[in-house]
Motif scaffolding. Structure first.
Motif, PDB file in Angstrom:
ATOM      1  N   SER A   1     -20.755  50.839 -14.234  1.00 34.80           N
ATOM      2  CA  SER A   1     -21.977  50.361 -13.595  1.00 34.80           C
ATOM      3  C   SER A   1     -21.667  49.641 -12.279  1.00 34.80           C
ATOM      4  O   SER A   1     -21.037  50.204 -11.402  1.00 34.80           O
ATOM      5  N   LEU A  35     -20.150  46.766 -20.543  1.00 33.43           N
ATOM      6  CA  LEU A  35     -21.133  47.727 -21.031  1.00 33.43           C
ATOM      7  C   LEU A  35     -20.915  48.087 -22.497  1.00 33.43           C
ATOM      8  O   LEU A  35     -21.839  48.575 -23.159  1.00 33.43           O
ATOM      9  N   THR A  89     -29.740  48.817 -26.689  1.00 33.67           N
ATOM     10  CA  THR A  89     -28.645  49.664 -26.244  1.00 33.67           C
ATOM     11  C   THR A  89     -29.148  50.624 -25.165  1.00 33.67           C
ATOM     12  O   THR A  89     -30.351  50.757 -24.935  1.00 33.67           O
ATOM     13  N   ILE A  90     -28.209  51.281 -24.508  1.00 32.15           N
ATOM     14  CA  ILE A  90     -28.533  52.141 -23.370  1.00 32.15           C
ATOM     15  C   ILE A  90     -29.239  53.413 -23.823  1.00 32.15           C
ATOM     16  O   ILE A  90     -28.778  54.116 -24.733  1.00 32.15           O
ATOM     17  N   THR A 136     -24.416  59.055 -24.822  1.00 30.34           N
ATOM     18  CA  THR A 136     -24.241  57.893 -23.951  1.00 30.34           C
ATOM     19  C   THR A 136     -22.949  57.125 -24.214  1.00 30.34           C
ATOM     20  O   THR A 136     -22.342  56.596 -23.282  1.00 30.34           O
ATOM     21  N   VAL A 164     -32.313  49.815 -20.901  1.00 32.46           N
ATOM     22  CA  VAL A 164     -32.082  49.138 -22.178  1.00 32.46           C
ATOM     23  C   VAL A 164     -33.425  48.507 -22.537  1.00 32.46           C
ATOM     24  O   VAL A 164     -33.764  47.433 -22.027  1.00 32.46           O
TER      25      VAL A 164
END
Length: 338
Positions: free
Chosen positions: A297, A151, A225-226, A162, A205
């Motif tokens: 995750s 990640l 990116t997240i 985040t 994402v």
């Protein structure tokens, strides 16, 4: 959310667990050096103290392969015996081939059918259920199910909301057909899965694929990116994880009182605490390791399962509840008789 119908019994058992975490440790203090945050701020809001970060030359398949080798060693099976490899990941080595194919090559499992599953943090439990179906039909007897993520490759290290949450790692299990009437340990009794695409924007994402390719014009905005809406994600996570847990227990003919240990997705200590409280379970019956690893995750549950197993937290006959939620929105829960 509709109530799932009763499932036919799927005679499959977890016969080995394994995990691998990268060597590099990134602490909250380390993060505070490049983003406006602090150890107190992160710990209070998440329960996370540190996370592992893969090396630049470590791909997701490298993490997955090492976890797989350890699970196979614990199970006492050879690479040639593995007939199915499923890797749950949202950080594949490439769009294609699948990460599972790279794992197959690296561990020498020449007899396996290989593919990936993408269900974000619920991915490992999705993959576990898919493997159960293969075993239940008689097409495969021994499968390798892996949750693996890098990640750090998706994190915006300038976004303090985040970047503090996520880490890298991999966990794996070997599952094998258990003959009816045998006293096989690690038997998977039930699995519940759910999805709600209406909530897709809460955790995603958005860039890097066909919907929003990376271009010179958008690269500075870091769309690959997240992105997360934290408050709404928290609310839906608690609701869906609780429902899935109760449904999986009901299908297995059990209640929360029968559960010896809950192994939840390791996203946030407050979410885990809320689930435990609503199930009526004390803290000592809930496994947590997110203080060491953060949110990895799809890897969180198999890593935690392996650590609980190695630490002697799982005794023969124990009822173990696995439960997760993730982007999609997805959620899942499994009940295992250890």
């Amino acid at each position: 959310m509709s109530k799932p119908s009763s499932q036919p019994f799927c005679a499959s058992s977890i016969i080995g667990t394994g995990s691998y975490m990268p060597e590099k440790v990134m602490t909250n203090e380390d993060i505070s050096k490049f983003v406006d945050t602090s150890d107190e701020w992160i710990t209070t809001r998440t329960g996370i103290k540190e996370r592992r970060i893969a090396a630049a030359d470590e791909a997701t398949s490298d993490l997955a392969s090492e976890a797989a080798r350890r699970a196979m060693a614990a199970a006492g099976v050879t690479a040639e015996e593995i007939q199915l490899i499923i890797v749950a990941t949202v950080t594949p080595d490439m769009f294609f081939p699948s990460t599972a194919c790279f794992v197959q090559k690296k561990i020498g499992a020449s007899n396996a059918v290989c593919f990936d599953v993408s269900a974000a943090c619920s991915g490992f439990l999705y993959a576990l259920q898919v493997a159960r179906h293969f075993i239940n039909t008689g097409n495969r007897t021994t499968a390798l199910v892996i949750g693996a993520e890098k990640l750090s490759s998706l994190v915006n290290w300038k976004d303090r909301n985040t970047c503090v949450l996520f880490g890298d790692g991999a966990g794996a299990v070997v599952i094998r057909r258990a003959e009816e009437g045998t006293d096989a340990s690690g038997r998977v009794l039930s699995t519940v899965m759910g999805s709600d695409g209406n909530l897709a924007d809460l955790l995603k994402v958005p860039g890097g694929a066909s919907f929003c390719p990376i271009t010179p014009e958008n690269v500075a905005t870091r769309p690959n990116t997240i992105h997360m809406e934290g408050r709404e994600t928290f609310k839906h996570a608690v609701t869906r994880m609780l429902e899935a847990s109760q449904q999986a227990l009901e299908i297995a003919g059990l209640t929360a009182a029968d559960v010896a240990l809950v192994i939840p997705h390791q996203a946030n200590a407050r979410i885990i605490g809320a689930i435990a409280e609503r199930l009526g379970l004390p803290p000592e019956r809930v496994f947590m390791n997110l203080d060491k690893y953060g949110n990895t995750s799809a890897a969180t549950i198999p890593v935690a399962l392996d650590e609980a197993n190695k630490a002697g937290r799982l005794n023969k006959g124990d009822v173990v509840l696995l439960v997760a939620f993730g982007g999609g929105f997805t959620w899942a829960s499994s009940v295992v008789r250890w």
